[in-house]
Design a protein around this motif. Structure first.
Motif, PDB file in Angstrom:
ATOM      1  N   LEU A  56       0.823  -1.209   0.000  1.00 15.03           N
ATOM      2  CA  LEU A  56       0.000   0.000   0.000  1.00 15.03           C
ATOM      3  C   LEU A  56       0.860   1.264   0.000  1.00 15.03           C
ATOM      4  O   LEU A  56       0.451   2.297  -0.519  1.00 15.03           O
ATOM      5  CB  LEU A  56      -0.924   0.003   1.222  1.00 15.03           C
ATOM      6  CG  LEU A  56      -1.970  -1.108   1.281  1.00 15.03           C
ATOM      7  CD1 LEU A  56      -2.809  -0.989   2.540  1.00 15.03           C
ATOM      8  CD2 LEU A  56      -2.862  -1.093   0.052  1.00 15.03           C
ATOM      9  N   GLU A  57       2.055   1.159   0.541  1.00 16.80           N
ATOM     10  CA  GLU A  57       2.955   2.311   0.559  1.00 16.80           C
ATOM     11  C   GLU A  57       3.400   2.697  -0.847  1.00 16.80           C
ATOM     12  O   GLU A  57       3.794   3.838  -1.091  1.00 16.80           O
ATOM     13  CB  GLU A  57       4.182   2.005   1.425  1.00 16.80           C
ATOM     14  CG  GLU A  57       5.059   3.206   1.702  1.00 16.80           C
ATOM     15  CD  GLU A  57       6.200   2.883   2.628  1.00 16.80           C
ATOM     16  OE1 GLU A  57       6.980   3.799   2.959  1.00 16.80           O
ATOM     17  OE2 GLU A  57       6.334   1.707   3.033  1.00 16.80           O
ATOM     18  N   GLN A  58       3.303   1.735  -1.779  1.00 16.16           N
ATOM     19  CA  GLN A  58       3.760   1.985  -3.147  1.00 16.16           C
ATOM     20  C   GLN A  58       2.624   2.238  -4.130  1.00 16.16           C
ATOM     21  O   GLN A  58       2.875   2.497  -5.313  1.00 16.16           O
ATOM     22  CB  GLN A  58       4.566   0.766  -3.639  1.00 16.16           C
ATOM     23  CG  GLN A  58       5.765   0.425  -2.792  1.00 16.16           C
ATOM     24  CD  GLN A  58       6.782   1.538  -2.770  1.00 16.16           C
ATOM     25  OE1 GLN A  58       7.012   2.190  -3.772  1.00 16.16           O
ATOM     26  NE2 GLN A  58       7.403   1.757  -1.611  1.00 16.16           N
TER      27      GLN A  58
ATOM     28  N   GLY B  92      11.394  11.028  -0.078  1.00 17.00           N
ATOM     29  CA  GLY B  92      11.950  11.304  -1.394  1.00 17.00           C
ATOM     30  C   GLY B  92      10.982  11.830  -2.417  1.00 17.00           C
ATOM     31  O   GLY B  92      11.303  11.858  -3.611  1.00 17.00           O
ATOM     32  N   HIS B  93       9.799  12.283  -1.997  1.00 20.81           N
ATOM     33  CA  HIS B  93       8.805  12.808  -2.936  1.00 20.81           C
ATOM     34  C   HIS B  93       9.226  14.211  -3.369  1.00 20.81           C
ATOM     35  O   HIS B  93       9.292  15.129  -2.555  1.00 20.81           O
ATOM     36  CB  HIS B  93       7.431  12.837  -2.275  1.00 20.81           C
ATOM     37  CG  HIS B  93       6.297  13.039  -3.230  1.00 20.81           C
ATOM     38  ND1 HIS B  93       6.019  14.269  -3.788  1.00 20.81           N
ATOM     39  CD2 HIS B  93       5.384  12.169  -3.749  1.00 20.81           C
ATOM     40  CE1 HIS B  93       4.969  14.149  -4.574  1.00 20.81           C
ATOM     41  NE2 HIS B  93       4.578  12.884  -4.579  1.00 20.81           N
TER      42      HIS B  93
ATOM     43  N   PRO C 261       3.926   7.980  -0.054  1.00 17.72           N
ATOM     44  CA  PRO C 261       4.441   9.343  -0.278  1.00 17.72           C
ATOM     45  C   PRO C 261       3.487  10.239  -1.067  1.00 17.72           C
ATOM     46  O   PRO C 261       3.291  11.404  -0.704  1.00 17.72           O
ATOM     47  CB  PRO C 261       5.750   9.107  -1.044  1.00 17.72           C
ATOM     48  CG  PRO C 261       6.163   7.734  -0.664  1.00 17.72           C
ATOM     49  CD  PRO C 261       4.888   6.971  -0.504  1.00 17.72           C
ATOM     50  N   GLU C 262       2.892   9.711  -2.136  1.00 22.42           N
ATOM     51  CA  GLU C 262       1.995  10.522  -2.949  1.00 22.42           C
ATOM     52  C   GLU C 262       0.724  10.864  -2.185  1.00 22.42           C
ATOM     53  O   GLU C 262       0.212  11.979  -2.263  1.00 22.42           O
ATOM     54  CB  GLU C 262       1.639   9.794  -4.246  1.00 22.42           C
ATOM     55  CG  GLU C 262       0.663  10.524  -5.159  1.00 22.42           C
ATOM     56  CD  GLU C 262       1.231  11.802  -5.771  1.00 22.42           C
ATOM     57  OE1 GLU C 262       0.436  12.615  -6.284  1.00 22.42           O
ATOM     58  OE2 GLU C 262       2.468  11.988  -5.736  1.00 22.42           O
ATOM     59  N   ALA C 263       0.211   9.893  -1.415  1.00 26.16           N
ATOM     60  CA  ALA C 263      -0.983  10.139  -0.604  1.00 26.16           C
ATOM     61  C   ALA C 263      -0.694  11.187   0.469  1.00 26.16           C
ATOM     62  O   ALA C 263      -1.515  12.069   0.732  1.00 26.16           O
ATOM     63  CB  ALA C 263      -1.469   8.842   0.033  1.00 26.16           C
TER      64      ALA C 263
END
Length: 244
Positions: free
Chosen positions: A67-69, A131-132, A100-102
């Motif tokens: 889910l992190e990806q 790293g976003h 990261p995107e969320a």
């Protein structure tokens, strides 16, 4: 369909007679999770379809590292507008886990639209630490606007971004594409926080930037400012202009 190639293991051990599906119970769980993480980073739809294959796929697809990806491309920035409670729950879950995107999207909404600035800034910070790029840019600009020690930390972050490029683009040019992606997100939001009154002039040099017309008919600033401090002032102005 997910195809798994393992050159060091006989194909007959994995393939069922008459089809190309791998025998899930023959796969190490960590390998299955790794495969689904790659699927998730490419398309949520493909991940969802994978979950329908079997129970093992469904279980692996719900692992936190998967889910992190998960790619957020197929979801709106402001998911609170969605009528589906399941989808909203899923997206909130991605935020909690640290996708990261969320984190970046939710941080943008909270800081600039919902006026939950402390919470929004924290999410942008977390996304930046993962790293976003867009989150790092926005977080750095906000810190610069705050001034003082926060401003120093913001400049460190932005300078690190500026120096990390391996492309032919140099200096401040790497932020151009980053701003375009950020602007696409901003256009979907109702902006209530324009960072008004939070900008800090870094020096008193005259800004000698020139405007040129792009093929889109919009003005773009040429990077001919020699003073580093003035360049950062200009970068802050470019970001604030997107919020208007």
């Amino acid at each position: 369909m997910i195809m798994i190639l393992a050159s060091n293991i006989p194909a007959g051990e994995y393939l069922e007679q008459g089809n190309n599906f791998a025998m899930i119970n023959s796969l190490p769980s960590d390998l299955l999770v790794d495969v689904l993480s790659r699927v998730a980073s490419s398309s949520f739809t493909d991940l969802f379809n994978s979950k329908l294959c079997c129970r093992d796929f469904r279980g692996a697809a719900e692992e936190e590292c998967v889910l992190e990806q998960v790619s957020m491309v197929e979801f709106p920035v402001i998911h609170q507008w969605l009528k589906s409670e399941k989808v909203s729950w899923f997206l909130n879950r991605c935020v909690e886990i640290g996708n990261p995107e969320a984190l970046y999207r939710q941080g943008m909404v909270e800081y600039f639209s919902s006026m939950r600035m402390e919470s929004g800034l924290e999410k942008l910070r977390r996304a930046s630490e993962k790293g976003h790029a867009e989150a790092s840019y926005v977080y750095g600009i906000i810190l610069v606007c705050m001034g003082g020690q926060s401003g120093v930390e913001g400049l460190k972050l932005l300078n690190a971004m500026k120096g990390s490029t391996t492309s032919q683009s140099t200096g401040f040019a790497i932020f151009q594409d980053c701003r375009k992606r950020i602007e696409a997100v901003i256009r979907t939001m109702w902006i209530n926080n324009h960072l008004a009154g939070r900008q800090r002039r870094s020096c008193c040099h005259e800004n000698t930037s020139r405007l040129k017309q792009t093929w889109e008919g919009r003005s773009q600033v040429e990077d001919d400012v020699s003073c580093e401090a003035c360049k950062w002032d200009r970068e802050v102005s470019l970001f604030c202009d997107m919020l208007r």
